[in-house]
Design an enzyme around this catalytic site. Structure first.
Site, PDB file in Angstrom:
ATOM      1  N   ASP A 191      88.936 -38.058 -65.211  1.00  0.00           N
ATOM      2  CA  ASP A 191      89.781 -37.422 -64.210  1.00  0.00           C
ATOM      3  C   ASP A 191      88.915 -37.178 -62.966  1.00  0.00           C
ATOM      4  O   ASP A 191      87.683 -37.192 -63.038  1.00  0.00           O
ATOM      5  CB  ASP A 191      90.312 -36.101 -64.790  1.00  0.00           C
ATOM      6  CG  ASP A 191      91.155 -35.319 -63.811  1.00  0.00           C
ATOM      7  OD1 ASP A 191      91.889 -35.944 -63.025  1.00  0.00           O
ATOM      8  OD2 ASP A 191      91.075 -34.075 -63.826  1.00  0.00           O
ATOM      9  N   GLU A 222      89.848 -34.633 -59.901  1.00  0.00           N
ATOM     10  CA  GLU A 222      89.836 -33.249 -59.412  1.00  0.00           C
ATOM     11  C   GLU A 222      89.552 -32.272 -60.553  1.00  0.00           C
ATOM     12  O   GLU A 222      90.162 -32.337 -61.614  1.00  0.00           O
ATOM     13  CB  GLU A 222      91.167 -32.914 -58.748  1.00  0.00           C
ATOM     14  CG  GLU A 222      91.390 -33.689 -57.466  1.00  0.00           C
ATOM     15  CD  GLU A 222      92.731 -33.372 -56.846  1.00  0.00           C
ATOM     16  OE1 GLU A 222      92.916 -32.240 -56.383  1.00  0.00           O
ATOM     17  OE2 GLU A 222      93.612 -34.259 -56.846  1.00  0.00           O
TER      18      GLU A 222
END
Length: 199
Positions: A7, A9
């Protein structure tokens, strides 16, 4: 053959919408996928708030220009990329991600697109595919890759569950408690070691 799916953020860079909420003083924009599992619903909510305040892409990009990767993120990514293939799977948008990819040394990212009018107003969003992270992991597996995944939010759980190894990184207490089967880390060195063991 392995490929690591990360991922963006909360894992490699700060949350863009939280930074923008702080910059503009609009607390409602602090809502993220840690709070709202339905991404489509979350984006419609955000777009309505932007419209109410007369804010568009230019203002968000000005905030993103000031965002740096989390301390240690680039070094972690550089080392990881030296030992295996890595792809960033994010629900963010290409209009947001590009300056951050530059600061991270141009890793490969798959993300979505904003629909922006000529005057810079964000009018909608186009998702690359349904359940993009899970769908992408399954597609990678269908062409011969074993996936290892790590993320921090509800929208990462699909790819984490579907991978041969999955880890939570700097996640919330509630997600960690709800999914005790996944090891949870807060330091890059620990995540790196766990990925190395899984390779």
């Amino acid at each position: 053959m392995n490929i690591v799916c990360l991922d963006l953020e909360g894992v490699l860079v700060p949350e863009i919408w939280i930074a923008f909420a702080e910059e503009t003083g609009i607390p409602e924009l602090k809502r993220t996928t840690r709070d709202e599992p339905d991404y489509d619903k979350l984006m419609k909510y955000r777009i309505n708030i932007l419209k109410e305040h007369g804010l568009g892409l230019k203002e968000i990009q000005a905030t993103i220009a000031k965002i740096d990767p989390l301390p240690g993120a680039k070094e972690f990514l550089d080392e990881l990329r030296s030992i295996t293939q890595v792809i960033i799977l994010s629900d963010t948008f290409s209009q947001f991600a590009t300056p951050l990819m530059k600061k991270l040394g141009w890793p490969t990212i798959m993300c979505n697109e904003l629909v922006v009018s000529e005057n810079g107003e964000i009018t909608g969003h186009k998702m690359r595919c349904d359940q993009s992270k899970l769908t992408t992991v399954k597609a990678l597996q269908s062409i011969g890759y074993d996936t290892i995944a790590s993320g921090d939010s509800f929208n990462d759980l699909g790819m984490i569950k579907a991978s041969k190894a999955g880890f939570l990184f700097r996640s919330t207490e509630s997600i960690i408690k709800e999914y005790p089967q996944f090891k949870a880390f807060t330091e890059y060195k620990d995540l790196l070691n766990a990925i190395k063991e899984a390779l």
